[in-house]
Structures are given as structure tokens and as C-alpha cells.
Design a protein around this motif. Sequence first.
Motif, mmCIF file in Angstrom:
data_model
loop_
_atom_site.group_PDB
_atom_site.id
_atom_site.type_symbol
_atom_site.label_atom_id
_atom_site.label_comp_id
_atom_site.label_asym_id
_atom_site.label_seq_id
_atom_site.Cartn_x
_atom_site.Cartn_y
_atom_site.Cartn_z
ATOM 1 N N GLU A 11 36.786 42.321 14.260
ATOM 2 C CA GLU A 11 37.524 43.374 14.261
ATOM 3 C C GLU A 11 37.424 44.407 14.614
ATOM 4 O O GLU A 11 38.200 44.911 14.738
ATOM 5 N N ARG A 12 36.462 44.463 14.898
ATOM 6 C CA ARG A 12 35.589 45.611 15.472
ATOM 7 C C ARG A 12 34.615 45.382 16.697
ATOM 8 O O ARG A 12 33.491 44.974 15.914
ATOM 9 N N ILE A 13 34.251 45.867 17.586
ATOM 10 C CA ILE A 13 33.336 45.751 18.193
ATOM 11 C C ILE A 13 32.718 46.599 18.775
ATOM 12 O O ILE A 13 33.071 47.965 19.997
ATOM 13 N N GLU A 14 31.671 47.215 18.971
ATOM 14 C CA GLU A 14 30.739 48.577 19.177
ATOM 15 C C GLU A 14 29.711 47.934 19.223
ATOM 16 O O GLU A 14 28.472 47.669 18.481
ATOM 17 N N TRP A 15 28.419 49.561 19.619
ATOM 18 C CA TRP A 15 27.323 49.225 19.726
ATOM 19 C C TRP A 15 27.028 50.084 18.435
ATOM 20 O O TRP A 15 27.495 51.168 18.303
ATOM 21 N N MET A 16 25.715 49.751 18.540
ATOM 22 C CA MET A 16 25.264 50.129 16.926
ATOM 23 C C MET A 16 23.511 50.936 16.543
ATOM 24 O O MET A 16 22.696 49.199 17.778
ATOM 25 N N GLU B 40 34.580 36.400 23.271
ATOM 26 C CA GLU B 40 34.679 37.077 21.478
ATOM 27 C C GLU B 40 34.327 38.937 21.602
ATOM 28 O O GLU B 40 35.077 39.289 20.723
ATOM 29 N N THR B 41 33.661 38.881 22.812
ATOM 30 C CA THR B 41 33.781 40.923 22.578
ATOM 31 C C THR B 41 34.296 41.787 23.920
ATOM 32 O O THR B 41 33.681 42.582 23.808
ATOM 33 N N GLY B 42 33.879 40.707 25.279
ATOM 34 C CA GLY B 42 34.001 41.370 26.712
ATOM 35 C C GLY B 42 33.136 41.565 27.419
ATOM 36 O O GLY B 42 33.143 42.203 28.568
ATOM 37 N N TRP B 43 32.136 41.117 26.644
ATOM 38 C CA TRP B 43 30.298 41.628 27.015
ATOM 39 C C TRP B 43 29.679 41.394 28.031
ATOM 40 O O TRP B 43 29.632 39.422 27.221
ATOM 41 N N ARG B 44 29.400 40.329 29.039
ATOM 42 C CA ARG B 44 29.063 39.600 29.712
ATOM 43 C C ARG B 44 27.199 39.678 29.305
ATOM 44 O O ARG B 44 26.367 40.877 29.429
ATOM 45 N N PRO B 45 26.374 39.049 28.105
ATOM 46 C CA PRO B 45 25.369 39.315 28.200
ATOM 47 C C PRO B 45 23.898 38.671 28.769
ATOM 48 O O PRO B 45 24.262 38.308 29.947
ATOM 49 N N PRO C 88 38.006 41.357 24.973
ATOM 50 C CA PRO C 88 37.678 40.408 24.242
ATOM 51 C C PRO C 88 39.163 39.431 25.285
ATOM 52 O O PRO C 88 40.323 39.922 25.267
ATOM 53 N N THR C 89 38.632 38.075 24.990
ATOM 54 C CA THR C 89 39.572 37.080 25.278
ATOM 55 C C THR C 89 40.643 36.010 24.470
ATOM 56 O O THR C 89 41.450 35.721 23.686
ATOM 57 N N GLU C 90 39.815 36.360 22.991
ATOM 58 C CA GLU C 90 40.027 35.469 21.238
ATOM 59 C C GLU C 90 39.697 36.601 20.452
ATOM 60 O O GLU C 90 38.299 37.155 20.324
ATOM 61 N N ALA C 91 40.576 38.162 20.640
ATOM 62 C CA ALA C 91 40.112 39.228 20.022
ATOM 63 C C ALA C 91 40.502 39.291 18.497
ATOM 64 O O ALA C 91 39.560 39.729 17.917
ATOM 65 N N TRP C 92 40.926 37.545 18.276
ATOM 66 C CA TRP C 92 40.809 37.546 16.949
ATOM 67 C C TRP C 92 39.588 37.031 16.073
ATOM 68 O O TRP C 92 39.290 37.194 15.008
ATOM 69 N N ASP D 37 28.613 27.330 25.628
ATOM 70 C CA ASP D 37 27.106 28.108 25.823
ATOM 71 C C ASP D 37 27.725 29.028 24.894
ATOM 72 O O ASP D 37 28.501 30.178 25.003
ATOM 73 N N ALA D 38 26.300 29.828 24.779
ATOM 74 C CA ALA D 38 26.359 31.221 23.636
ATOM 75 C C ALA D 38 26.998 32.037 24.445
ATOM 76 O O ALA D 38 27.380 33.230 24.265
ATOM 77 N N ALA D 39 26.071 31.886 26.195
ATOM 78 C CA ALA D 39 26.965 33.640 26.493
ATOM 79 C C ALA D 39 28.232 33.445 26.437
ATOM 80 O O ALA D 39 28.955 34.460 27.126
ATOM 81 N N ARG D 40 28.999 31.797 26.976
ATOM 82 C CA ARG D 40 29.939 31.752 27.144
ATOM 83 C C ARG D 40 31.300 32.458 25.794
ATOM 84 O O ARG D 40 32.108 32.853 25.848
ATOM 85 N N GLU D 41 30.141 32.350 24.703
ATOM 86 C CA GLU D 41 31.157 32.651 23.649
ATOM 87 C C GLU D 41 31.085 34.609 22.755
ATOM 88 O O GLU D 41 32.562 34.838 23.222
ATOM 89 N N VAL D 42 29.925 34.498 23.299
ATOM 90 C CA VAL D 42 29.280 36.604 24.303
ATOM 91 C C VAL D 42 31.131 37.275 24.860
ATOM 92 O O VAL D 42 31.655 37.589 24.403
#
Length: 93
Positions: free
Chosen positions: A55-60, A9-14, A48-52, A1-6
Motif C-alpha cells: 500500500e505504501r513504501i517508505e523508510w521509518m 515489490e518495493t523498487g529497492w535493491r537490498p 516497484p514492478t508489482e505495485a499492488w 529469491d528474497a532479494a528479487r522479491e524486495v
Amino acid sequence: DAAREVEEETGWRPGPLRPLLYTQPTSGISDSEHHIFRADTAQRIGPPTEAWEAERIEWMPLTDIRRLIDKRDIVSGTSMNALLYVLTDDPVR
């Protein structure tokens, strides 16, 4: 599901997700379907559990998006579809 993927892949819970956009990025070549969701909040839960996956995770700020696209820092068609859709629909601009 989308929330789990986020989360993976990012280490953030939407926060609550709501549908934003549906797109077929390579229509005519592939039947790949992308369902894009939007959350207005998120909570950091760890690395993130899938760091690959990114490339970069940040708020913009949304006000930076056009500049990043113009500089070709954002080139993914699906990402651009979603971001440009948000920019045309967001009263915060």
C-alpha cells in the motif's frame, strides 16, 4: 529469491542479506514457512514492478515502530515478528 522479491515489490535493491528470523505465522492451521532476512542498506532502482504488493513504501526510523504497532498501522503478524525481533536485538534503539 528474497532479494528479487524486495526489488519487485518495493523498487529497492537490498544490500547484503543475512537471515534474521524464521516463523510459522499460523502454526497449527497451516504449514506456511516465512524466512525473514535483514539488509542494512538498499539502493533505489525504480518503481516497484508489482505495485499492488504494498500500500505504501517508505523508510521509518526504528524508534517509530512501537508507536505504529500501538496505532495498528502495522498489523501483519510476520511484519511484527520481524520488527519486534529487530527492536530487541538492535543496539541503536
